[in-house]
Design a protein around this motif. Sequence first.
Motif, PDB file in Angstrom:
ATOM      1  N   ARG A   2       0.848  -1.191   0.000  1.00  0.00           N
ATOM      2  CA  ARG A   2       0.000   0.000   0.000  1.00  0.00           C
ATOM      3  C   ARG A   2       0.885   1.244   0.000  1.00  0.00           C
ATOM      4  O   ARG A   2       1.807   1.355   0.785  1.00  0.00           O
ATOM      5  N   LYS A   3       0.560   2.175  -0.887  1.00  0.00           N
ATOM      6  CA  LYS A   3       1.302   3.434  -0.943  1.00  0.00           C
ATOM      7  C   LYS A   3       1.066   4.201   0.359  1.00  0.00           C
ATOM      8  O   LYS A   3      -0.028   4.195   0.903  1.00  0.00           O
ATOM      9  N   ASP A   4       2.124   4.829   0.859  1.00  0.00           N
ATOM     10  CA  ASP A   4       2.085   5.643   2.076  1.00  0.00           C
ATOM     11  C   ASP A   4       1.850   4.834   3.353  1.00  0.00           C
ATOM     12  O   ASP A   4       1.489   5.396   4.380  1.00  0.00           O
ATOM     13  N   SER A  31       0.257   2.400  10.080  1.00  0.00           N
ATOM     14  CA  SER A  31      -0.720   3.404   9.670  1.00  0.00           C
ATOM     15  C   SER A  31      -0.688   3.595   8.164  1.00  0.00           C
ATOM     16  O   SER A  31       0.336   3.408   7.516  1.00  0.00           O
ATOM     17  N   ALA A  32      -1.859   3.937   7.627  1.00  0.00           N
ATOM     18  CA  ALA A  32      -2.009   4.220   6.201  1.00  0.00           C
ATOM     19  C   ALA A  32      -3.171   5.191   6.046  1.00  0.00           C
ATOM     20  O   ALA A  32      -4.128   5.145   6.835  1.00  0.00           O
ATOM     21  N   PRO A  33      -3.080   6.064   5.051  1.00  0.00           N
ATOM     22  CA  PRO A  33      -4.164   7.028   4.831  1.00  0.00           C
ATOM     23  C   PRO A  33      -5.512   6.314   4.643  1.00  0.00           C
ATOM     24  O   PRO A  33      -5.604   5.311   3.942  1.00  0.00           O
ATOM     25  N   GLY A  34      -6.524   6.806   5.335  1.00  0.00           N
ATOM     26  CA  GLY A  34      -7.867   6.254   5.195  1.00  0.00           C
ATOM     27  C   GLY A  34      -8.149   5.038   6.062  1.00  0.00           C
ATOM     28  O   GLY A  34      -9.254   4.517   6.032  1.00  0.00           O
ATOM     29  N   LEU A  35      -7.166   4.573   6.804  1.00  0.00           N
ATOM     30  CA  LEU A  35      -7.358   3.407   7.662  1.00  0.00           C
ATOM     31  C   LEU A  35      -7.069   3.767   9.110  1.00  0.00           C
ATOM     32  O   LEU A  35      -6.277   4.659   9.394  1.00  0.00           O
ATOM     33  N   THR A  36      -7.695   3.054  10.021  1.00  0.00           N
ATOM     34  CA  THR A  36      -7.431   3.236  11.446  1.00  0.00           C
ATOM     35  C   THR A  36      -6.057   2.662  11.760  1.00  0.00           C
ATOM     36  O   THR A  36      -5.701   1.595  11.262  1.00  0.00           O
ATOM     37  N   ASN A  37      -5.268   3.379  12.586  1.00  0.00           N
ATOM     38  CA  ASN A  37      -3.951   2.870  12.985  1.00  0.00           C
ATOM     39  C   ASN A  37      -4.110   1.542  13.697  1.00  0.00           C
ATOM     40  O   ASN A  37      -5.048   1.343  14.464  1.00  0.00           O
ATOM     41  N   ARG A  38      -3.171   0.660  13.443  1.00  0.00           N
ATOM     42  CA  ARG A  38      -3.144  -0.648  14.115  1.00  0.00           C
ATOM     43  C   ARG A  38      -1.940  -0.683  15.037  1.00  0.00           C
ATOM     44  O   ARG A  38      -0.819  -0.394  14.599  1.00  0.00           O
ATOM     45  N   GLU A  39      -2.146  -0.985  16.311  1.00  0.00           N
ATOM     46  CA  GLU A  39      -1.046  -1.077  17.285  1.00  0.00           C
ATOM     47  C   GLU A  39      -0.901  -2.525  17.724  1.00  0.00           C
ATOM     48  O   GLU A  39      -1.865  -3.149  18.168  1.00  0.00           O
ATOM     49  N   ILE A  40       0.313  -3.045  17.579  1.00  0.00           N
ATOM     50  CA  ILE A  40       0.604  -4.428  17.920  1.00  0.00           C
ATOM     51  C   ILE A  40       1.654  -4.427  19.024  1.00  0.00           C
ATOM     52  O   ILE A  40       2.745  -3.883  18.833  1.00  0.00           O
ATOM     53  N   PRO A  41       1.358  -5.006  20.189  1.00  0.00           N
ATOM     54  CA  PRO A  41       2.341  -5.004  21.276  1.00  0.00           C
ATOM     55  C   PRO A  41       3.565  -5.846  20.932  1.00  0.00           C
ATOM     56  O   PRO A  41       3.462  -6.861  20.231  1.00  0.00           O
ATOM     57  N   LEU A  42       4.732  -5.404  21.407  1.00  0.00           N
ATOM     58  CA  LEU A  42       5.991  -6.123  21.218  1.00  0.00           C
ATOM     59  C   LEU A  42       6.451  -6.654  22.568  1.00  0.00           C
ATOM     60  O   LEU A  42       6.484  -5.916  23.554  1.00  0.00           O
ATOM     61  N   TYR A  43       6.807  -7.939  22.621  1.00  0.00           N
ATOM     62  CA  TYR A  43       7.184  -8.597  23.859  1.00  0.00           C
ATOM     63  C   TYR A  43       8.592  -9.153  23.775  1.00  0.00           C
ATOM     64  O   TYR A  43       9.047  -9.551  22.698  1.00  0.00           O
ATOM     65  N   ALA A  44       9.266  -9.223  24.921  1.00  0.00           N
ATOM     66  CA  ALA A  44      10.602  -9.811  24.995  1.00  0.00           C
ATOM     67  C   ALA A  44      10.501 -11.313  24.729  1.00  0.00           C
ATOM     68  O   ALA A  44       9.628 -11.990  25.270  1.00  0.00           O
ATOM     69  N   ASP A  45      11.413 -11.821  23.914  1.00  0.00           N
ATOM     70  CA  ASP A  45      11.441 -13.242  23.576  1.00  0.00           C
ATOM     71  C   ASP A  45      12.242 -14.053  24.589  1.00  0.00           C
ATOM     72  O   ASP A  45      12.134 -15.266  24.649  1.00  0.00           O
TER      73      ASP A  45
END
Length: 70
Positions: A2-4, A31-45
């Motif tokens: 997806r562009k941008d 994030s992308a224009p026209g879409l809701t931001n998606r937040e994904i948690p990052l965890y220690a391996d």
Amino acid sequence: ARKDLKVQVVTREPIPAPIKKGQELGKLVVSAPGLTNREIPLYADADVEKLGVFAKMGATLTYVVLGARK
């Protein structure tokens, strides 16, 4: 692709040790224009122990000489 489309890692830096496996360290924000931001948690391996005095000095010297590892 997806562009941008933007992907950003958001953490509190530096991340202080000790770190326990499964501990949340930050998030991945997509994030992308026209879409809701998606937040994904990052965890220690894995667990990361706190460095002793001599290990800290070695890590600091390595950082000064070689720079940050990316």
